[in-house]
Scaffold this motif. Structure first.
Motif, PDB file in Angstrom:
ATOM      1  N   LYS A  60       0.754  -1.287   0.049  1.00  0.00           N
ATOM      2  CA  LYS A  60      -0.164  -0.199   0.094  1.00  0.00           C
ATOM      3  C   LYS A  60       0.674   1.195  -0.155  1.00  0.00           C
ATOM      4  N   VAL A  61       0.178   2.666  -0.401  1.00  0.00           N
ATOM      5  CA  VAL A  61       1.180   3.734  -0.462  1.00  0.00           C
ATOM      6  C   VAL A  61       0.354   4.189   0.691  1.00  0.00           C
ATOM      7  N   PRO A  62       0.709   5.142   1.344  1.00  0.00           N
ATOM      8  CA  PRO A  62       2.431   5.129   1.392  1.00  0.00           C
ATOM      9  C   PRO A  62       3.444   3.750   1.930  1.00  0.00           C
ATOM     10  N   LYS A  84      13.989  -2.339 -12.614  1.00  0.00           N
ATOM     11  CA  LYS A  84      12.861  -1.374 -13.336  1.00  0.00           C
ATOM     12  C   LYS A  84      11.836  -0.512 -12.216  1.00  0.00           C
ATOM     13  N   VAL A  85      12.126   0.892 -11.569  1.00  0.00           N
ATOM     14  CA  VAL A  85      10.741   1.235 -11.215  1.00  0.00           C
ATOM     15  C   VAL A  85      10.466   2.007 -12.143  1.00  0.00           C
ATOM     16  N   ARG A  86       8.331   2.158 -12.527  1.00  0.00           N
ATOM     17  CA  ARG A  86       7.233   3.012 -13.308  1.00  0.00           C
ATOM     18  C   ARG A  86       6.991   3.133 -12.523  1.00  0.00           C
ATOM     19  N   SER A  87       6.670   4.686 -12.339  1.00  0.00           N
ATOM     20  CA  SER A  87       5.866   5.382 -12.215  1.00  0.00           C
ATOM     21  C   SER A  87       4.710   5.449 -13.129  1.00  0.00           C
ATOM     22  N   ARG A  88       2.948   5.018 -12.874  1.00  0.00           N
ATOM     23  CA  ARG A  88       1.848   5.901 -13.456  1.00  0.00           C
ATOM     24  C   ARG A  88       1.236   6.699 -12.461  1.00  0.00           C
ATOM     25  N   GLY A  89       0.782   7.952 -12.795  1.00  0.00           N
ATOM     26  CA  GLY A  89       0.265   8.681 -11.854  1.00  0.00           C
ATOM     27  C   GLY A  89       0.522   8.973 -10.896  1.00  0.00           C
ATOM     28  N   VAL A  90       1.548   9.202 -10.837  1.00  0.00           N
ATOM     29  CA  VAL A  90       2.273   9.294  -8.829  1.00  0.00           C
ATOM     30  C   VAL A  90       3.756   9.913  -9.634  1.00  0.00           C
ATOM     31  N   ARG A  91       3.156  11.059  -9.320  1.00  0.00           N
ATOM     32  CA  ARG A  91       4.489  12.425 -10.282  1.00  0.00           C
ATOM     33  C   ARG A  91       6.065  12.119  -9.062  1.00  0.00           C
ATOM     34  N   GLU A  92       6.725  12.058  -9.681  1.00  0.00           N
ATOM     35  CA  GLU A  92       8.234  12.434  -8.896  1.00  0.00           C
ATOM     36  C   GLU A  92       8.705  10.778  -8.153  1.00  0.00           C
ATOM     37  N   ALA A  93       7.733  10.064  -8.198  1.00  0.00           N
ATOM     38  CA  ALA A  93       7.702   8.898  -7.662  1.00  0.00           C
ATOM     39  C   ALA A  93       8.862   7.783  -7.741  1.00  0.00           C
ATOM     40  N   GLU A 127      -2.435   3.546  -5.899  1.00  0.00           N
ATOM     41  CA  GLU A 127      -3.056   2.876  -4.271  1.00  0.00           C
ATOM     42  C   GLU A 127      -1.972   1.833  -4.238  1.00  0.00           C
ATOM     43  N   ASN A 128      -1.227   1.604  -5.093  1.00  0.00           N
ATOM     44  CA  ASN A 128      -0.277  -0.032  -4.782  1.00  0.00           C
ATOM     45  C   ASN A 128       0.727   0.371  -4.898  1.00  0.00           C
ATOM     46  N   VAL A 129       1.378  -0.499  -4.639  1.00  0.00           N
ATOM     47  CA  VAL A 129       2.844  -0.768  -5.263  1.00  0.00           C
ATOM     48  C   VAL A 129       2.491  -2.187  -5.545  1.00  0.00           C
ATOM     49  N   TYR A 130       3.194  -2.612  -6.697  1.00  0.00           N
ATOM     50  CA  TYR A 130       3.313  -3.955  -7.473  1.00  0.00           C
ATOM     51  C   TYR A 130       5.035  -4.268  -7.438  1.00  0.00           C
ATOM     52  N   ILE A 131       5.424  -5.326  -6.675  1.00  0.00           N
ATOM     53  CA  ILE A 131       6.948  -5.924  -6.546  1.00  0.00           C
ATOM     54  C   ILE A 131       6.731  -7.296  -7.342  1.00  0.00           C
ATOM     55  N   GLY A 132       7.288  -7.341  -7.610  1.00  0.00           N
ATOM     56  CA  GLY A 132       7.586  -8.813  -8.230  1.00  0.00           C
ATOM     57  C   GLY A 132       8.908  -8.987  -9.617  1.00  0.00           C
TER      58      GLY A 132
END
Length: 144
Positions: A60-62, A84-93, A127-132
Motif C-alpha cells: 500500500k501507498v505510502p 526497473k521502476v515505473r510510476s503510473r499516476g504518481v509524480r516524481e516517485a 494506491e499500490n506498489v506492485y513488486i516482482g
C-alpha cells in the motif's frame, strides 16, 4: 485481454482480468502461484501483449521500509538484478523509489546492474506498489 486469458484459462478457469485505468495496462488475477502464472505466460508468442511482469508483493501507498524489506526477503533477489521502476499516476516517485530499492537491495546482498537478465520490477500506482522478480526479456511478438 484475450491473449493472456487464452493462455492462462487452461491452467486457471477462475482467472480474472481487469483494466487498470491506465492505457494498455491490465491486472491479471489468478489462483496460480505468481511464479507458476509467470512461467505459463512469459515465454509465449503474442500479437498484442508487449510486456508481462510477475507480481509477488503488493504494498500500500505510502510505502513503509519494513514492508519493502519483508517483500525483498520473500523474493530473495541474489547477486545482481536490474531494477526497473515505473510510476503510473504518481509524480516524481520513480527516482525516489529507485534510490530506496537500490539501498535496500544492498542490505540484502544484491545490487543493481542494468545488464542483468533478471529484473526486480517495481510498478507504482496511486494506491499500490506492485513488486516482482522475473526475466528482463520482453515477450515474443508474432511475426506478421
Amino acid at each position: 485481454m484475450h491473449e493472456i486469458g487464452n493462455v492462462l484459462y487452461v491452467k486457471d478457469p477462475g482467472l480474472k482480468i481487469t483494466e487498470s485505468g491506465f492505457q494498455d495496462v491490465l491486472f491479471v488475477y489468478t489462483n496460480l502461484a505468481p511464479e507458476k502464472a509467470y512461467a505459463v505466460v512469459a515465454h509465449r508468442e503474442y500479437g498484442f501483449v508487449e510486456g508481462i511482469i510477475p507480481v509477488n508483493c503488493v504494498l500500500k501507498v505510502p510505502l513503509i521500509d519494513v514492508d519493502i524489506e519483508k517483500c525483498l526477503e520473500s523474493l530473495k533477489p541474489s547477486g545482481i538484478v536490474k531494477l526497473k521502476v515505473r510510476s503510473r499516476g504518481v509524480r516524481e516517485a520513480s527516482s525516489k523509489l529507485f534510490r530506496l530499492f537500490a539501498e535496500l537491495l544492498k542490505k540484502h546482498g544484491s545490487s543493481h546492474d542494468s545488464s542483468s537478465k533478471i529484473c526486480l520490477y517495481v510498478e507504482i500506482f496511486p494506491e499500490n506498489v506492485y513488486i516482482g522478480l522475473g526475466s528482463c526479456q520482453p515477450v515474443f511478438k508474432a511475426m506478421s
